[in-house]
Design a protein around this motif. Sequence first.
Motif, PDB file in Angstrom:
ATOM      1  N   THR A 230     -50.619  36.107 -50.318  1.00 47.23           N
ATOM      2  CA  THR A 230     -50.391  35.729 -51.719  1.00 47.23           C
ATOM      3  C   THR A 230     -50.404  36.927 -52.655  1.00 47.23           C
ATOM      4  O   THR A 230     -49.983  36.802 -53.806  1.00 47.23           O
ATOM      5  CB  THR A 230     -51.431  34.698 -52.211  1.00 47.23           C
ATOM      6  OG1 THR A 230     -52.711  35.302 -52.273  1.00 47.23           O
ATOM      7  CG2 THR A 230     -51.446  33.470 -51.333  1.00 47.23           C
ATOM      8  N   THR A 231     -50.873  38.084 -52.197  1.00 46.10           N
ATOM      9  CA  THR A 231     -50.940  39.273 -53.056  1.00 46.10           C
ATOM     10  C   THR A 231     -49.820  40.267 -52.771  1.00 46.10           C
ATOM     11  O   THR A 231     -49.778  41.333 -53.395  1.00 46.10           O
ATOM     12  CB  THR A 231     -52.295  39.992 -52.896  1.00 46.10           C
ATOM     13  OG1 THR A 231     -52.410  40.484 -51.564  1.00 46.10           O
ATOM     14  CG2 THR A 231     -53.455  39.052 -53.217  1.00 46.10           C
ATOM     15  N   GLN A 232     -48.925  39.936 -51.873  1.00 47.07           N
ATOM     16  CA  GLN A 232     -47.864  40.874 -51.488  1.00 47.07           C
ATOM     17  C   GLN A 232     -46.821  41.005 -52.594  1.00 47.07           C
ATOM     18  O   GLN A 232     -46.293  40.011 -53.082  1.00 47.07           O
ATOM     19  CB  GLN A 232     -47.203  40.428 -50.174  1.00 47.07           C
ATOM     20  CG  GLN A 232     -48.161  40.347 -49.007  1.00 47.07           C
ATOM     21  CD  GLN A 232     -48.822  41.657 -48.704  1.00 47.07           C
ATOM     22  OE1 GLN A 232     -48.163  42.675 -48.481  1.00 47.07           O
ATOM     23  NE2 GLN A 232     -50.158  41.669 -48.688  1.00 47.07           N
ATOM     24  N   ASP A 233     -46.526  42.249 -52.950  1.00 46.70           N
ATOM     25  CA  ASP A 233     -45.526  42.553 -53.971  1.00 46.70           C
ATOM     26  C   ASP A 233     -44.177  42.762 -53.284  1.00 46.70           C
ATOM     27  O   ASP A 233     -43.777  43.882 -52.977  1.00 46.70           O
ATOM     28  CB  ASP A 233     -45.941  43.786 -54.768  1.00 46.70           C
ATOM     29  CG  ASP A 233     -45.053  44.026 -55.972  1.00 46.70           C
ATOM     30  OD1 ASP A 233     -44.239  43.146 -56.318  1.00 46.70           O
ATOM     31  OD2 ASP A 233     -45.163  45.119 -56.562  1.00 46.70           O
ATOM     32  N   VAL A 234     -43.521  41.646 -52.985  1.00 45.75           N
ATOM     33  CA  VAL A 234     -42.226  41.620 -52.306  1.00 45.75           C
ATOM     34  C   VAL A 234     -41.327  40.642 -53.054  1.00 45.75           C
ATOM     35  O   VAL A 234     -41.782  39.918 -53.933  1.00 45.75           O
ATOM     36  CB  VAL A 234     -42.387  41.177 -50.825  1.00 45.75           C
ATOM     37  CG1 VAL A 234     -43.112  42.231 -49.997  1.00 45.75           C
ATOM     38  CG2 VAL A 234     -43.103  39.833 -50.725  1.00 45.75           C
ATOM     39  N   ASP A 235     -40.059  40.614 -52.673  1.00 50.98           N
ATOM     40  CA  ASP A 235     -39.141  39.668 -53.316  1.00 50.98           C
ATOM     41  C   ASP A 235     -39.493  38.219 -52.985  1.00 50.98           C
ATOM     42  O   ASP A 235     -39.430  37.353 -53.841  1.00 50.98           O
ATOM     43  CB  ASP A 235     -37.700  39.951 -52.904  1.00 50.98           C
ATOM     44  CG  ASP A 235     -37.205  41.306 -53.388  1.00 50.98           C
ATOM     45  OD1 ASP A 235     -37.623  41.752 -54.483  1.00 50.98           O
ATOM     46  OD2 ASP A 235     -36.410  41.935 -52.667  1.00 50.98           O
TER      47      ASP A 235
ATOM     48  N   LEU B 175     -47.399  33.899 -58.413  1.00 47.55           N
ATOM     49  CA  LEU B 175     -47.522  34.939 -57.386  1.00 47.55           C
ATOM     50  C   LEU B 175     -46.729  36.184 -57.778  1.00 47.55           C
ATOM     51  O   LEU B 175     -45.780  36.091 -58.560  1.00 47.55           O
ATOM     52  CB  LEU B 175     -47.004  34.411 -56.046  1.00 47.55           C
ATOM     53  CG  LEU B 175     -47.744  33.217 -55.455  1.00 47.55           C
ATOM     54  CD1 LEU B 175     -46.984  32.669 -54.249  1.00 47.55           C
ATOM     55  CD2 LEU B 175     -49.151  33.609 -55.058  1.00 47.55           C
ATOM     56  N   PRO B 176     -47.054  37.351 -57.215  1.00 48.51           N
ATOM     57  CA  PRO B 176     -46.279  38.558 -57.506  1.00 48.51           C
ATOM     58  C   PRO B 176     -44.835  38.477 -57.003  1.00 48.51           C
ATOM     59  O   PRO B 176     -43.955  39.115 -57.563  1.00 48.51           O
ATOM     60  CB  PRO B 176     -47.030  39.682 -56.783  1.00 48.51           C
ATOM     61  CG  PRO B 176     -48.333  39.128 -56.346  1.00 48.51           C
ATOM     62  CD  PRO B 176     -48.241  37.642 -56.390  1.00 48.51           C
ATOM     63  N   ALA B 177     -44.598  37.718 -55.954  1.00 50.16           N
ATOM     64  CA  ALA B 177     -43.245  37.557 -55.410  1.00 50.16           C
ATOM     65  C   ALA B 177     -42.400  36.717 -56.364  1.00 50.16           C
ATOM     66  O   ALA B 177     -42.918  35.996 -57.216  1.00 50.16           O
ATOM     67  CB  ALA B 177     -43.311  36.879 -54.040  1.00 50.16           C
ATOM     68  N   ARG B 178     -41.097  36.794 -56.185  1.00 54.15           N
ATOM     69  CA  ARG B 178     -40.185  36.006 -57.027  1.00 54.15           C
ATOM     70  C   ARG B 178     -39.966  34.606 -56.455  1.00 54.15           C
ATOM     71  O   ARG B 178     -39.792  33.651 -57.194  1.00 54.15           O
ATOM     72  CB  ARG B 178     -38.854  36.749 -57.136  1.00 54.15           C
ATOM     73  CG  ARG B 178     -37.871  36.090 -58.056  1.00 54.15           C
ATOM     74  CD  ARG B 178     -36.702  36.989 -58.337  1.00 54.15           C
ATOM     75  NE  ARG B 178     -35.738  36.287 -59.186  1.00 54.15           N
ATOM     76  CZ  ARG B 178     -34.532  36.719 -59.438  1.00 54.15           C
ATOM     77  NH1 ARG B 178     -34.125  37.851 -58.929  1.00 54.15           N
ATOM     78  NH2 ARG B 178     -33.729  36.029 -60.198  1.00 54.15           N
TER      79      ARG B 178
ATOM     80  N   SER C  44     -36.950  42.342 -49.624  1.00 57.69           N
ATOM     81  CA  SER C  44     -38.248  42.477 -48.950  1.00 57.69           C
ATOM     82  C   SER C  44     -38.882  41.094 -48.838  1.00 57.69           C
ATOM     83  O   SER C  44     -38.948  40.354 -49.814  1.00 57.69           O
ATOM     84  CB  SER C  44     -39.166  43.426 -49.715  1.00 57.69           C
ATOM     85  OG  SER C  44     -39.336  43.006 -51.051  1.00 57.69           O
TER      86      SER C  44
END
Length: 162
Positions: A11-16, A69-72, A108
Motif C-alpha cells: 500500500t506504500t509503493q510509489d508506482v503507477d 494510495l500513492p499509486a494511481r 510501473s
Amino acid sequence: MEITVVEGDITTQDVDAIVNAANNRMRGGGGVDGAIHRAGGPAILRDCVARFPDGLATGDAGWTTAGELPARWVIHVVGPIHGRGSRDQLTSCYVRALAVADELGAASVAFPLVSAGVYGWPKDDAIAAALEVFRSAQTAVREARMVAFGEPTYNAIRASLG
C-alpha cells in the motif's frame, strides 16, 4: 521489462498501479485485499461496486481508482484457491494484470504474491508462476515490482530471480 523485488507494504509503493489479490466478490476482504481497502479508503470499494457489480472471475483482472494510495490505480486480480483452482488461473492473474496495466498506460506495477497467502498456493510455485509470466510478457510495463511481505518471502523471490 525489469523485475524488481522489495520487502514491505504494497500500500506504500510509489508506482503507477498496485495489484490487489481480491476475492470474486470484489468487496474487500482480508490479507492484501483488506490492507489495500483500508489504506486507500472508501473510494476503492465504491469503484469496485460500480465497475464490478457481479465481481470478477478467478484468473481475471480489472482496475479501479487507488483512492488515497500513492499509486494511481489498483488492478484487482482474483487468484485461485490451492486445491480448487488451476495453475493456469494463477498465471492468468499476472497476464491479465499486465494487459490491464497496458490499457491504462501504467509503466510501473507493484505485485503481491497472488494466492500464496490465505489461498494456500505453495510459495515456491507462486513465485515461479509470476516470474514465468514476467519473463515472457510482451508489455509496455517497464517495471514489475514484486512486493514481499516478510523477509523469508523476499529471500525466496531474490533467490528465484538469480
